[in-house]
Design a protein around this motif. Structure first.
Motif, PDB file in Angstrom:
ATOM      1  N   PHE A 130     -37.335 -35.980 -60.860  1.00 40.00           N
ATOM      2  CA  PHE A 130     -37.675 -35.055 -59.776  1.00 40.00           C
ATOM      3  C   PHE A 130     -36.580 -34.016 -59.586  1.00 40.00           C
ATOM      4  CE2 PHE A 130     -37.805 -34.383 -54.998  1.00 40.00           C
ATOM      5  CZ  PHE A 130     -38.905 -33.543 -55.016  1.00 40.00           C
ATOM      6  N   MET A 131     -35.330 -34.483 -59.610  1.00 39.14           N
ATOM      7  CA  MET A 131     -34.244 -33.541 -59.357  1.00 39.14           C
ATOM      8  C   MET A 131     -34.068 -32.552 -60.501  1.00 39.14           C
ATOM      9  SD  MET A 131     -31.644 -35.575 -56.929  1.00 39.14           S
ATOM     10  CE  MET A 131     -32.513 -37.120 -56.742  1.00 39.14           C
ATOM     11  N   LEU A 153     -36.680 -29.942 -59.947  1.00 43.84           N
ATOM     12  CA  LEU A 153     -36.275 -28.996 -58.899  1.00 43.84           C
ATOM     13  C   LEU A 153     -35.249 -28.007 -59.445  1.00 43.84           C
ATOM     14  CD1 LEU A 153     -35.788 -31.212 -55.692  1.00 43.84           C
ATOM     15  CD2 LEU A 153     -37.703 -29.716 -56.232  1.00 43.84           C
ATOM     16  N   LEU A 154     -34.318 -28.556 -60.233  1.00 46.16           N
ATOM     17  CA  LEU A 154     -33.266 -27.730 -60.822  1.00 46.16           C
ATOM     18  C   LEU A 154     -33.882 -26.678 -61.741  1.00 46.16           C
ATOM     19  CD1 LEU A 154     -30.258 -27.941 -60.402  1.00 46.16           C
ATOM     20  CD2 LEU A 154     -30.109 -29.421 -62.408  1.00 46.16           C
ATOM     21  N   VAL A 169     -35.093 -23.876 -59.762  1.00 47.85           N
ATOM     22  CA  VAL A 169     -34.000 -22.981 -59.370  1.00 47.85           C
ATOM     23  C   VAL A 169     -33.657 -22.048 -60.531  1.00 47.85           C
ATOM     24  CG1 VAL A 169     -31.521 -22.896 -58.808  1.00 47.85           C
ATOM     25  CG2 VAL A 169     -33.015 -24.534 -57.638  1.00 47.85           C
ATOM     26  N   PHE A 170     -33.592 -22.617 -61.734  1.00 44.77           N
ATOM     27  CA  PHE A 170     -33.183 -21.820 -62.904  1.00 44.77           C
ATOM     28  C   PHE A 170     -34.216 -20.748 -63.278  1.00 44.77           C
ATOM     29  CE2 PHE A 170     -30.435 -25.547 -64.466  1.00 44.77           C
ATOM     30  CZ  PHE A 170     -29.402 -25.130 -63.648  1.00 44.77           C
ATOM     31  N   ALA A 225     -36.118 -19.246 -61.043  1.00 49.48           N
ATOM     32  CA  ALA A 225     -36.489 -18.499 -59.836  1.00 49.48           C
ATOM     33  C   ALA A 225     -36.303 -16.991 -59.995  1.00 49.48           C
ATOM     34  CB  ALA A 225     -35.694 -19.014 -58.632  1.00 49.48           C
ATOM     35  N   SER A 226     -35.384 -16.585 -60.850  1.00 51.75           N
ATOM     36  CA  SER A 226     -35.135 -15.146 -61.012  1.00 51.75           C
ATOM     37  C   SER A 226     -34.457 -14.902 -62.356  1.00 51.75           C
ATOM     38  CB  SER A 226     -34.225 -14.637 -59.892  1.00 51.75           C
ATOM     39  OG  SER A 226     -32.948 -15.230 -60.027  1.00 51.75           O
ATOM     40  N   LYS A 265     -31.641 -13.358 -62.879  1.00 51.67           N
ATOM     41  CA  LYS A 265     -30.203 -13.650 -62.818  1.00 51.67           C
ATOM     42  C   LYS A 265     -29.943 -15.165 -62.876  1.00 51.67           C
ATOM     43  CE  LYS A 265     -29.587 -13.282 -57.728  1.00 51.67           C
ATOM     44  NZ  LYS A 265     -29.659 -14.713 -57.456  1.00 51.67           N
ATOM     45  N   ASN A 266     -30.836 -15.922 -62.258  1.00 52.06           N
ATOM     46  CA  ASN A 266     -30.694 -17.378 -62.354  1.00 52.06           C
ATOM     47  C   ASN A 266     -30.868 -17.854 -63.795  1.00 52.06           C
ATOM     48  OD1 ASN A 266     -30.545 -17.187 -59.589  1.00 52.06           O
ATOM     49  ND2 ASN A 266     -32.025 -18.831 -59.191  1.00 52.06           N
ATOM     50  N   ALA A 320     -27.732 -17.266 -65.638  1.00 50.11           N
ATOM     51  CA  ALA A 320     -26.712 -18.234 -65.215  1.00 50.11           C
ATOM     52  C   ALA A 320     -26.986 -19.603 -65.839  1.00 50.11           C
ATOM     53  CB  ALA A 320     -26.691 -18.336 -63.692  1.00 50.11           C
ATOM     54  N   VAL A 376     -25.728 -20.101 -69.317  1.00 54.41           N
ATOM     55  CA  VAL A 376     -24.276 -20.333 -69.415  1.00 54.41           C
ATOM     56  C   VAL A 376     -23.940 -21.824 -69.328  1.00 54.41           C
ATOM     57  CG1 VAL A 376     -22.056 -19.889 -68.284  1.00 54.41           C
ATOM     58  CG2 VAL A 376     -23.745 -18.049 -68.475  1.00 54.41           C
ATOM     59  N   ILE A 377     -24.598 -22.513 -68.383  1.00 56.15           N
ATOM     60  CA  ILE A 377     -24.239 -23.919 -68.147  1.00 56.15           C
ATOM     61  C   ILE A 377     -25.136 -24.891 -68.901  1.00 56.15           C
ATOM     62  CG2 ILE A 377     -23.209 -23.505 -65.877  1.00 56.15           C
ATOM     63  CD1 ILE A 377     -25.842 -24.558 -64.656  1.00 56.15           C
ATOM     64  N   ASP A 403     -23.552 -27.938 -70.815  1.00 56.41           N
ATOM     65  CA  ASP A 403     -22.933 -28.936 -69.938  1.00 56.41           C
ATOM     66  C   ASP A 403     -24.000 -29.703 -69.163  1.00 56.41           C
ATOM     67  OD1 ASP A 403     -20.254 -28.427 -70.591  1.00 56.41           O
ATOM     68  OD2 ASP A 403     -20.292 -26.622 -69.364  1.00 56.41           O
ATOM     69  N   LEU A 404     -25.064 -28.989 -68.813  1.00 58.16           N
ATOM     70  CA  LEU A 404     -26.158 -29.617 -68.090  1.00 58.16           C
ATOM     71  C   LEU A 404     -26.877 -30.636 -68.968  1.00 58.16           C
ATOM     72  CD1 LEU A 404     -26.900 -28.897 -65.187  1.00 58.16           C
ATOM     73  CD2 LEU A 404     -28.876 -27.710 -66.094  1.00 58.16           C
TER      74      LEU A 404
END
Lengths: 342, 342
Positions: free
Chosen positions: A247-248, A251-252, A255-256, A258-259, A261-262, A265, A268-269, A272-273
């Motif tokens: 679930f999390m 959700l993440l 967020v990624f 959503a736009s 610019k997201n 971003a 980039v990660i 690591d994610l």
């Protein structure tokens, strides 16, 4: 060493099981694999993997399959020619060192108990997955094999879990906690109160290291190495962790995406994610050992892909090396408290 | 409407309770608050908030406090002058419409049962927090009030949960599931099997909408609105979700601090991530209602800050408006199955 694989067990069988086996013989030295199941299906999958001539993979034909529709309590008795039944029988007969199956949990547990047998003196075998906590992990004993438990079962789970944590996770004097609804000594129902007393007694005798009650939220704090629970509560915990992680991450992902610019971003990660996700991924952690059986039987997740099967094979290999079953067997007398917990 | 606050309950009391009360009267029209506890302590906090002359906040002096060390079973009986006892007594006497407390869960439950009383015909009050699922949430009944349950309790939890979901979450015909170790109808121990039969019967009679068993991982899938569980398993689930969310955010923080480029990327998505965190944050979701009590009693998290207290007050206000207790009371006959489940 030879690992026996139930090639027909799991949502993605036999394809994922065969692919996992191919990875195993290619990546693990000294590991042979026997794939048990429908010969023609397995051979076709081996060809797909370019491994039809792999000398360290053998096929043992078994025409039948145990499905989720079969009654777990009788499946291995009724279906003598099923891949799972044949795999467990081979283990019993010494034709291999461990069994890995992604098939029905209930059928595997009953089959292992019936065919490979419980260690003499062990009342119930238990399923002990290792849950992530940012360190060496927490062994959850039991996670669903025994829906209804006695305090004596829970004491044995504590001992078996301690041996596993010591031999497989390399933890000296593993810290054992009892899953409960609060930290105070008097919490819980009759089962927890009686189990608490037995665990305390075993700890006072220096045989385990019992640190008291733990709540669901304590799982991730690193304060314990083995968490003892009845199979009902343990299963709820295990599956809630799985569901929460999924679930999390969803959700993440939201967020990624959503736009723009997201999205940038997120790029980039990304790596690591992925590492974080792998840490929480059951397929990286491996399968779930069935502790209390005379030889290693490892349950892989039903939805296992080839990496998950490979992880479970690696874990079975480690179980054989560490001789966890032998450690339990040699310590049966040590586990007894003045006739209690027998 | 008047909300009665146990000003001394919780880890950050009375400061956070007072600050939450100040937010409430400033943000919610028509809501008065009574702060119950040590008058001088509360007055000092009100002054700190610049609210010493706020006409919609009153103080009711209560010199004693129930702590986590007090026996929950007897705390409200023994400590007649404790803030929690006085708050519940005021509710009983009609000096307010609902009580909010961040104090001892056990003491609040016993106190509410003893002083405010259970609705006639309700066997046990239950704690029903709403867990996030990306939609309207899932009401978990019970989450720890009743460690040991009978099938009849679970049937009543299903009814009470349905009324709450309908009146508070605005869900027509809420879908009820039974927490279990597998989806199949025959799963679980004696409690689950017997409860399953009662829930099925109530559903066949058209009184609830029972969709069958659900596993821990189903919590977040949106397939149910009310999840029925004994208080032990429910508490394990609730706290595991809390712990998992905390753990995953700490891992995420690790990813964000892993490098300078990650830190910059994290800055970009910071706001959207805060939204995700808020969605999972118990303080945003509010407190936990105690269902089955004649008047609204809301438990706020022990670690509540002022926003969490404000959230719990808002929820208490909504409970009063929706008259959940009245809906349960009016439907006691409807909840009976031929003399079963009474």
């Amino acid at each position: 060493m030879t690992i026996i694989l139930d090639a027909m067990g799991g949502d993605n069988a036999p394809r994922s099981v065969v692919a996992g086996a191919v990875s195993a013989v290619r990546e693990l030295p000294d590991v042979d694999v026997v794939l048990v199941g429908r010969e023609s299906d397995i051979a076709a999958c081996l060809t797909d993997c370019g491994a039809e001539n792999e000398p360290r993979i053998r096929i043992r034909h078994a025409p039948d399959v145990i499905t989720m529709e079969d009654d777990p309590a009788t499946a291995c008795r009724v279906k003598k020619d099923a891949s799972m039944t044949v795999a467990l029988t081979m283990l019993k007969n010494g034709e291999g060192d461990a069994v890995v199956s992604a098939g029905s949990t209930g059928a595997l547990l009953t089959g292992a108990t019936l065919i490979v047998k419980r260690i003499r003196g062990i009342r119930r075998a238990a399923m002990g997955p290792v849950l992530p906590n940012g360190g060496k992990g927490v062994l959850l004993m039991d996670s669903g094999a025994n829906v209804e438990c006695t305090p004596e079962y829970l004491l044995q789970f504590a001992f078996m879990g301690s041996f596993y944590a010591e031999h497989m996770l390399g933890i000296e004097r593993p810290r054992v906690a009892l899953l409960n609804v609060g930290a105070e000594d008097t919490k819980g129902g009759e089962l927890q109160k009686a189990a608490f007393a037995l665990l305390r007694e075993a700890s006072d005798a220096g045989r385990i290291c019992f640190i008291g009650n733990a709540e669901g939220s304590d799982l991730f704090t690193g304060k314990m190495d083995v968490l003892v629970a009845d199979g009902f509560a343990g299963n709820v915990m295990l599956k809630t962790v799985e569901g929460a992680a999924k679930f999390m991450f969803s959700l993440l992902k939201g967020v990624f995406y959503a736009s723009t610019k997201n999205k940038l971003a997120a790029l980039v990660i990304k790596n690591d994610l992925a590492g974080m996700k792998a840490m929480l991924d059951p397929s990286e952690i491996g399968g779930t050992p069935m502790l209390g059986i005379t030889k290693p039987v490892v349950k892989a997740h039903g939805s296992s892909d080839d990496r998950a099967i490979y992880g479970a094979i690696r874990q079975a290999v480690a179980c054989v090396h560490a001789d966890v079953a032998g450690a339990i067997e040699r310590n049966i007398e040590y586990m007894k408290l003045n006739g209690k917990g027998e």
